[in-house]
Design an enzyme around this catalytic site. Structure first.
Site, PDB file in Angstrom:
ATOM      1  N   ARG A 178       3.851  10.010   4.655  1.00 54.55           N
ATOM      2  CA  ARG A 178       2.943   8.872   4.480  1.00 54.55           C
ATOM      3  C   ARG A 178       3.449   7.901   3.429  1.00 54.55           C
ATOM      4  NH1 ARG A 178      -2.617  11.037   2.829  1.00 54.55           N
ATOM      5  NH2 ARG A 178      -2.954   8.808   2.619  1.00 54.55           N
ATOM      6  N   ASP A 226      -6.180   6.632   6.757  1.00 53.87           N
ATOM      7  CA  ASP A 226      -6.206   7.848   7.554  1.00 53.87           C
ATOM      8  C   ASP A 226      -6.914   7.478   8.854  1.00 53.87           C
ATOM      9  OD1 ASP A 226      -6.460  11.198   7.005  1.00 53.87           O
ATOM     10  OD2 ASP A 226      -7.687  10.308   8.589  1.00 53.87           O
ATOM     11  N   ASP A 260      -3.183  12.769  -2.861  1.00 55.37           N
ATOM     12  CA  ASP A 260      -3.960  11.690  -3.479  1.00 55.37           C
ATOM     13  C   ASP A 260      -3.782  11.701  -4.994  1.00 55.37           C
ATOM     14  OD1 ASP A 260      -5.256  10.288  -1.429  1.00 55.37           O
ATOM     15  OD2 ASP A 260      -6.610  11.987  -1.093  1.00 55.37           O
TER      16      ASP A 260
END
Lengths: 639, 640
Positions: free
Chosen positions: B445, B461, B550
């Site tokens: 990502r 997402d 994250d």
């Protein structure tokens, strides 16, 4: 100047003139004329009749002769130029060829060879430069002399055209002093620009006998051609001991880092070359062993960088290398920067062409830093005579947990502030500052009493802000310490019909200013407002008794390039006795005046620095479906 | 008599008028005819020679050297410079590759950790043949083990001898052409432009991370001493603005006096501090200090402010840990190798510093998120949406429509990261849509895909749900803060007393310190940092514990910016459903508390806790204000 001076005195004046079109010079010339004529008028008619007749002729003749002589001498002063222009060399008074001759005995001392270990702190006596309020070194130039050896053969050619130009540039600059005792840098008038024209040993002897030589400390030599073809040496071969060398063509072996000054080899031809607009290519250092890769290396440089380098190179050329004068002054600036490092011009100032700077800012508070909450803030209340409202504001503001001091700026010279006993009792120090004049700028003065970085400017009628709102405002300021963080927001708009800026206080989706009737900001901006506000803005604000907040918004946005932060929802900033902020803003003439301020300030700043944003800061959980009692700042927005 | 008088007066008048004529007319005529020229014989300044026109030039044109360079000279006795002693031909390709000689025999803990730190860095290579720089650590004086001549020594060519502590071994072999990076080198042995000077590091200097600077406020506190002066035996003296400065002639009659100074053991709180490089007598140092004091008093508040901040920045960026010092050394050497594509000075001298602004990404400051203000540039007005489709792999049609509806959207990239086959049909959008087939790893990502053509990335997402207004508003906010992450949902970290470690929560609180990357705007440069600058171990950690990613992204951005992220409003209904909560598929009603150990591992790897908390949310100016919705630009943000 006095015109009663003797004729001879009058005549010497033109000699003092230094510059061709010096105004002083012309004035003196006129004065000479007046001296002569006045003397004639007074002495002639007034004195002569009283004398005996037989003496008259004698006196008159004598006087005429004196006058004629005077005129002739006066004229004579002007003749040399016409003589010179016709290349007549009869008048040699100040010719280069007519300078004192110095005989150098064959056994006179020779300086040591250049001391390669020299650095500024070892070989340069900075104490000679003293503490100088202007942070400028003082440069002395030795008088021109002609050096001959024991046989009367001259040691070198006369001074070259370029070296003469160079010394002239230094002499005309701010660095120059003619007082050898005050000087901290000495420039010999011995021309060593080209080593090939020198007798090395004798030139060195000539240097050594200079009156302040002292092993060459604080002496500066300029050299362009250290050796001759085919094998150019990289540094001047003349033994020079500790003398600084500003030279072209240094190699890394001979260059004393941080001591010598590397200058470009000036070509007498290049001065006349007109640089093409594209500039002389870019400076790309390619190691010799990579010469085979040059093509691919150069190809890999992005176009944007190439354009930048071209602009840079052209600017370098123009600023520092274009003329002998530029080279001389750049050299002195480099040495000056080493001696007064704290006043040195920055890397960016040396390197950035002004055009690149356009539109960019250098934020004075550039370090990302969230000041600790414990510091607190100082509230500054500007007041004139609304004591009742002032006391309410003080009481409200004192409830804010992070308040650390309250400063009342008493702007009324006709009335004393209330007695100490009458002021509200609050938990933090309260201090009253009395001002000398009723000026709006007093609100932004960097008072010594401000001990915190955060300042809350608040009007004496802002009683509607809750303690939660003020505390939240302070927390927001901590996250944006370089911005104005305020409550009522305003906007500037371009009025297409009138073709000028317009002030807007309506409910808009955008904000570009906050009112300083209630705003947090860093105290440094007080210093900027008071001492660095451009143009006549400060006086303009004080004269109009308006727009100090707009001026502050302009100032902060201009220096940081950042937008304001409006905090918390819109409130009606209105109270029964209020006239400021919204009360006044509604007034049509007030709006016109505020628009005028924006236009005036934009013209003074030469740009519109205000930044428009569409956001405001609220507490994280503002209006969220969340128990009110668990929110840090529940009392927000309600009136 | 009468005639005589007449004749006389006539004669007088004649001569007078003649005189006047000559004087006035002649002079002005002369001046018209002859423009004033430099006057000779000035008593001050360099004279204007009458015959200056005839002076010869210092050189004849043929004398000027041609542009062809002189042949390189052999290094003088042991001296080296970059061109002569370093072979850059081994350094082609992407950046500096460093081989570290393994330690011989027993080594200290510090030594081992430094080796590990270099081995974990992006510079490291295991092959000495492929390395451009061979690094020899020489720091174990205390263990008595001195390094001997290594195998690939080759007279020291392309070698760097790193001496962190000056009490090093005697030189057992000639350093020759090796660069030396050592603490406090002497002027005599230091080769400028070749060797690297390091600060003297105390034994207890942290290996990585390092304490942030002590500076808590931008400007000096009023009343703080102006100058702190280092004393002979490690103490400090302070001098104040009240101290009278001696004149600069070097003679100072007055005694400093004890009233103005005080002796202290620890570094006192002062605006400036004077540290002497060499150690002259204390008295002369004090005189020097007073002279400096006079100079400092001249300094404008703006300059004091700038210097103060610069010290902190330099400390934080380059010196606060052993690792930073070593990386700085390598970065300096890499810049020498890169030449034209080295860091411009702006990148070295302004936050976040050259270690965090990779020159392999770009050398143009406008390409980074940090320098727009200094450059007078603006972040561009378009973004790329990068939608990650993890299992179960439903094409996020609604989300694509909402994002493509934004006027600022330039392109949509779908990162297909699940076992299902790629759908053949995608919705028609106004902007180009590209599908990337990922490697089924979370770290995919944050790969710097060359297909990303804008500075701004909207990371999403597939299960996220956003409205076009939300996207538009968040993007406008990002343009104001291009170096930060701008997100919708938040996490906050806290110190867990009970467990003696860090923890974090997705629960709604009054503060937050992280935004979820499943819906956040950030600069594409952070993809480069994530992929090319992060130690590999951390990327592996993220792949193994996907919920950790994250936290990791927020760590990176916070460590670079030293600022908290920004939260923007997010629709209420969906927020309750918490679709953006971290974690894979699972019950959505309750935000999953992600593995708490992730944050502690990251804090250990970073050497400190970089996260910072914020208590604010940026809302539209008229957000929920009691005014007609017709006036509001982002009215859909307020829908219940």
């Amino acid at each position: 100047m006095s015109c009663a001076s003797v004729p001879g005195g009058g005549l010497r004046h033109p000699l003092r003139c230094r510059k061709p079109w010096d105004e002083e010079c012309e004035e003196e010339a006129v004065c000479v004329i007046m001296c002569a004529s006045v003397k004639y008028n007074i002495r002639g008619p007034a004195l002569i009749p009283r004398m005996k007749t037989k003496h008259r002729i004698y006196y008159i003749t004598l006087f005429s002769i004196v006058l004629l002589g005077l005129i002739a001498t006066g004229m004579f002063q002007f003749w040399p130029h016409s003589i010179e222009s016709s290349n007549d060399w009869n008048v040699e008074k100040r010719s280069v060829r007519d300078v004192p001759v110095v005989r150098l005995p064959a056994d006179s001392p020779i300086p040591e060879r250049g001391d390669l270990s020299c650095r500024m702190h070892t070989c340069f006596d900075v104490y000679r430069c003293g503490f100088n309020p202007k942070n400028k070194i003082k440069v002395y130039i030795y008088a021109l002399k002609k050096y001959v050896d024991d046989f009367g053969v001259s040691v070198s050619n006369t001074i070259s055209r370029e070296y003469n130009e160079l010394l002239m540039a230094i002499s005309d600059s701010d660095y120059y002093t003619d007082d050898i005792n005050r000087a901290c840098l000495f420039v010999p008038s011995i021309d060593v620009l080209n080593q090939n024209t020198l007798r090395i040993k004798e030139t060195a002897q000539a240097l050594a006998q200079l009156s302040r030589w002292d092993r060459g400390s604080n002496h500066l030599l300029f050299n362009m051609l250290p050796g001759g073809p085919p094998d150019y040496n990289t540094a001047l071969d003349v033994p020079r001991d500790r003398a600084l060398l500003a030279g072209g063509g240094f190699s890394t072996w001979t260059y004393r880092q941080g001591y010598d000054v590397s200058i470009p080899v000036y070509s007498p031809l290049s001065a006349e070359v007109d640089l093409p607009e594209k500039g002389p290519g870019a400076s790309v250092v390619v190691p010799e062993e990579k010469m085979s890769d040059v093509y691919s290396i150069l190809q890999s440089i992005p176009q944007r960088q190439i354009e930048e380098m071209q602009r840079q190179a052209r600017w370098f050329w123009e600023a520092y290398f274009q003329s002998i004068k530029a080279i001389a002054l750049a050299t002195l600036q480099i040495i000056n920067d080493r001696i007064y490092p704290y006043a040195a011009i920055s890397y960016e100032e040396w390197n950035d062409p002004p055009v690149v700077k356009w539109g960019s800012v250098s934020n004075p508070l550039f370090l990302p830093l969230i000041p600790p909450q414990s510091q607190g803030f100082t509230a500054i209340v500007l007041t004139y005579d609304r004591v009742e409202s002032l006391f309410r504001v003080i009481t409200e503001v004192s409830k804010v947990p992070s308040l650390s001091k309250l400063l009342v700026v008493w702007n009324n010279q006709n009335k004393n502030p209330p007695e100490d006993s009458l002021w509200p009792k609050i938990r933090v120090p309260l201090k009253v500052v009395r001002t000398a004049e009723n000026k709006l700028s007093n609100r932004f003065f960097p008072y010594d009493e401000i001990e915190t970085e955060a300042v809350l400017a608040i009007d004496d009628d802002i009683i509607m802000l809750t303690s939660d709102e003020l505390q939240f405002g302070y927390e927001v300021w901590r996250e944006f310490p370089d911005r104005l963080v305020g409550y009522p927001g305003r906007l500037h708009l371009w009025d297409h019909e009138m073709n000028k800026w317009k002030y807007e206080s309506e409910w808009t989706n955008e904000v570009s200013m906050v009112l300083t009737g209630a705003a947090f900001y860093h105290k440094y901006f007080n210093y900027l407002y008071t001492y660095k506000m451009p143009g006549d803005i400060k006086n303009w604000v004080d004269a109009h008794m308006n727009c100090e907040d707009i001026a502050m918004n302009f100032l902060v946005a201009n220096v940081t390039g950042k937008a304001v932060i409006k905090v918390t929802p819109r409130k009606k900033f209105k109270c029964p006795e209020c006239t400021a902020i919204d009360g006044l803003s509604l007034d049509q003439t007030h709006m016109v005046e505020r628009s005028e301020c924006i236009n005036k300030f934009a013209s003074v700043f030469g740009t519109m620095p205000l930044k428009v944003v569409e956001h405001r800061a609220d507490p994280v959980l503002y209006k969220d479906d969340f128990p009110e009692k668990l929110k840090s700042f529940p009392n927000i927005g309600s009136l | 008599m009468q005639s005589w008088r007449r004749r006389k007066s006539l004669w007088l008048a004649l001569s007078a008028s003649w005189l006047l004529l000559v004087l006035l007319g002649g002079f002005s005529l002369l001046r018209l005819a002859l423009p004033p020229r430099p006057q000779p014989g000035a008593s001050q300044g360099w004279p204007r020679w009458l015959d200056a026109e005839l002076l010869q030039s210092f050189s004849q044109p043929r004398e000027l050297p041609e542009d062809t360079a002189s042949p390189p000279q052999a290094p003088h006795g042991g001296s080296c410079n970059w061109e002569a002693c370093f072979d850059t031909s081994k350094c082609r390709g992407d950046g500096l590759k460093v081989f570290v000689y393994p330690a011989v025999g027993p080594i200290s803990e510090t030594h081992r950790r430094i080796l590990a730190s270099i081995e974990g860095s992006r510079f490291h290579t295991f092959s000495p043949a492929g390395a451009c720089l061979l690094l020899l650590l020489s720091l174990d004086a205390q263990t008595g083990e001195c390094s001997s001549m290594p195998l690939q020594w080759n007279r020291g060519r392309n070698h760097l001898v790193l001496r962190l502590y000056p009490a090093a071994c005697p030189r057992t072999f000639q350093l020759g052409q090796a660069m030396v990076a050592e603490a406090s080198p002497t002027v005599d042995s230091f080769r400028p432009g070749f060797d690297v000077a390091l600060p003297f590091l105390p034994e207890a200097h942290p290996l990585r991370g390092g304490a942030p600077g002590q500076l808590r406020q931008h400007s000096p506190q009023p009343g703080v001493a102006l100058l702190a002066l280092e004393e002979e035996r490690g103490g400090w003296r302070t001098a104040d603005t009240g101290s009278s400065a001696c004149p600069w002639d070097g003679r100072c009659e007055q005694d400093p006096g004890p009233g103005q100074t005080q002796h202290q053991e620890t570094l006192p709180n002062a605006t400036f501090c004077l540290i002497s490089g060499h150690r002259p007598e204390a008295a002369s140092r004090f005189l020097q200090a007073l002279q400096v004091l006079a100079a400092l008093q001249e300094m404008s508040p703006a300059r004091v402010l700038a210097l103060r901040q610069q010290t902190q920045f330099l400390w934080d960026a380059y010196f606060s840990s052993v690792e930073k010092v070593i990386h700085t050394t390598l970065e300096v050497i890499q810049d020498r190798i890169f030449g034209t594509s080295a860091h411009p000075s702006l990148l070295w001298n302004s936050p976040p510093g050259a270690l965090l602004a990779l020159s392999t990404f770009s050398t143009s400051p406008q390409d980074f998120p940090f320098y727009h203000l200094q450059q007078g540039s603006r972040p561009e007005g378009r973004f790329s949406a990068l939608i990650w489709v993890a299992p179960p792999g439903q094409p996020p049609l609604k989300l694509i429509q909402a994002v493509a509806g934004s006027q600022h959207c330039a392109q949509i990239l779908v990162l297909w990261s699940n076992e299902r086959p790629l759908p053949s049909r995608w919705p028609e959008t106004a902007v180009p849509l590209t599908v990337i087939d990922g490697h089924r790893k979370v770290s995919d990502r944050f790969y710097p895909y060359s297909t990303i053509r804008t500075d701004a990335i909207l990371s999403l997402d597939a299960r996220s749900s956003l409205s076009t207004s939300e996207v538009d508003f968040a993007f406008l906010v990002w343009q104001s803060f291009p170096e930060r992450m701008v997100g919708f949902l938040t996490l906050s970290h806290f110190w867990d007393e009970a467990h003696g470690g860090w923890g974090y929560t997705a629960e709604r609180t009054n503060e937050f310190s992280m935004v979820l990357t499943t819906a956040a705007f950030y600069h594409r440069y952070y993809h480069t940092l994530f992929t090319h600058s992060l130690p590999k171990a951390l990327r592996t950690l993220a792949d193994e514990a996907p919920t950790c990613v994250d936290v990791l992204m927020n760590f990176i951005v916070a460590a670079v910016t030293k600022l908290p992220p920004i939260k923007v409003p997010y629709g209420k209904q969906r927020q309750e459903a918490a679709p953006l909560a971290p974690g894979g598929p699972g019950p959505r009603s309750k935000p999953q508390a992600p593995a708490p150990d992730c944050i502690n591992q990251l804090a250990a790897a970073f050497g400190h806790m970089p996260l910072l908390s914020s208590c604010l949310r940026l809302d539209p100016v008229l957000f929920k204000d009691p005014v007609s919705v017709q006036r509001k630009k982002y009215r859909s943000l307020e829908k219940p």
